[in-house]
Design a protein around this motif. Structure first.
Motif, PDB file in Angstrom:
ATOM      1  N   SER A  38      17.928   4.473   2.222  1.00 42.93           N
ATOM      2  CA  SER A  38      19.486   4.757   2.494  1.00 42.93           C
ATOM      3  C   SER A  38      20.163   3.318   2.668  1.00 42.93           C
ATOM      4  N   TYR A  39      19.286   2.187   2.857  1.00 45.68           N
ATOM      5  CA  TYR A  39      20.139   1.024   2.975  1.00 45.68           C
ATOM      6  C   TYR A  39      20.859   0.482   1.754  1.00 45.68           C
ATOM      7  N   GLU A  76      21.895   2.595  -0.431  1.00 43.53           N
ATOM      8  CA  GLU A  76      23.351   3.572  -0.506  1.00 43.53           C
ATOM      9  C   GLU A  76      24.425   3.015   0.469  1.00 43.53           C
ATOM     10  N   ASN A  77      24.194   2.608   1.601  1.00 44.12           N
ATOM     11  CA  ASN A  77      25.136   1.916   2.459  1.00 44.12           C
ATOM     12  C   ASN A  77      25.542   0.650   1.816  1.00 44.12           C
ATOM     13  N   LYS A 119      28.441   0.842  -0.664  1.00 43.76           N
ATOM     14  CA  LYS A 119      29.715   1.091   0.044  1.00 43.76           C
ATOM     15  C   LYS A 119      30.537   0.130   0.225  1.00 43.76           C
ATOM     16  N   SER A 120      29.665  -1.181   0.448  1.00 42.34           N
ATOM     17  CA  SER A 120      30.460  -2.422   0.530  1.00 42.34           C
ATOM     18  C   SER A 120      30.529  -3.266  -0.944  1.00 42.34           C
ATOM     19  N   ASP A 133      28.738  -7.886   0.159  1.00 36.75           N
ATOM     20  CA  ASP A 133      30.232  -7.256   0.070  1.00 36.75           C
ATOM     21  C   ASP A 133      30.738  -7.773  -1.409  1.00 36.75           C
TER      22      ASP A 133
END
Length: 297
Positions: A128-129, A131-132, A135-136, A282
């Motif tokens: 899930s890292y 996936e998160n 987002k950035s 990011d």
């Protein structure tokens, strides 16, 4: 009207997916590939650096295709074959020492002409890292019209394609097999959607199935298409690190997302950073670094 030389190349490549370098070796003998029907298998094998038996098979199958229109065949399957000499052929791929003689595309082919492409790759066992992180990473790149390129594998590749679609961007999947196949099975629906609304490309004719040694070769195309590469997660021993090595050999910038030092899937990215990859968390950082690089060149 179809270019006769392209038709001949498509016949040749359908039988044997040669690199452009090997095709050029053949062109030193003749630029009319129909002439291979009158060349001895032994001589043909020496020119293409293949086994004599394989050369004999090439001649046999070429004769079987001689009256067939490859342009019509690909049109029937909504596949666009792009020979090395075609204006659509990506300029960046021409920089590869073993550039494919033909690239096969399905979907929005004009995406290959877009100047901004970023590879986003990572572990097939992505957590899930990743996936998160996406987002950035992705929204700023997508706002700057970057096409996101990945390998349509399970894990991080799939996450990158899906997130790009979700954020309204365009994405290219580079396959390690022909377009008649979908792999892995769990990506079948995504594969079909990208073939319709985005773009799939491969160096293999449509009938060619999945072979594990195709994927390292595919990786050079992923890195070759892009100006830089982002790695979200990677174990110490993974195909992801092979792709980053290829990118570095091609002179591409490599960005890596730092991760938990106790996570197996971050050991590879942390190692990349230790060895000189640029740490990012990011997309704005990536854009700033690219701008910095472009101003200093």
């Amino acid at each position: 009207m179809t270019n006769p030389a392209n038709e001949q190349l498509l016949k040749l490549h359908y039988i044997l997916p040669l690199s452009w370098e090997k095709v050029r070796n053949l062109m030193k003998i003749t630029d009319d590939f129909d002439e291979i029907l009158h060349i001895s298998p032994k001589f043909l094998a020496s020119q293409l650096n293949i086994r004599e038996e394989k050369a004999a098979q090439l001649i046999k199958h070429y004769k079987e295709l001689i009256q067939r229109s490859m342009a019509i065949y690909y049109d029937q399957h909504n596949i666009t074959p792009i020979p090395y000499t075609d204006p659509l052929y990506p300029e960046r791929l021409k920089q590869l020492y073993d550039a494919p003689a033909v690239v096969y595309a399905k979907g929005e082919v004009q995406l290959l002409n877009r100047p901004k492409m970023m590879a986003v790759i990572g572990s097939r066992a992505a957590t899930s890292y990743s996936e998160n992180v996406l987002k950035s990473i992705l929204p700023p790149l997508i706002r700057e019209q970057y096409i996101i390129v990945s390998g349509l594998a399970k894990g991080a590749d799939r996450l990158a394609h899906e997130a790009t679609i979700r954020y309204g961007g365009k994405t290219i999947g580079v396959l390690g097999h022909g377009l008649f196949h979908s792999y892995p099975p769990q990506n079948k629906e995504l594969n079909a959607y990208m073939a319709s609304e985005h773009l799939l490309i491969t160096e293999y004719p449509p009938y060619v199935g999945v072979q594990k040694w195709h994927f390292p070769a595919r990786n050079r195309i992923i890195s070759g298409l892009c100006e830089a590469l982002v790695v979200t997660e990677a174990a110490l021993k993974s195909g992801t690190l092979i792709t980053t090595e290829l990118a570095l050999e091609q002179g591409k910038d490599v960005f890596a997302v730092p991760g938990n030092i106790f996570s197996e899937q971050s050991r590879g990215t942390n190692k990349l950073i230790k060895e000189g990859a640029i740490p990012v968390w990011d997309g704005f950082q990536i854009l700033e670094e690219i701008q910095l690089f472009s101003n200093s060149r």
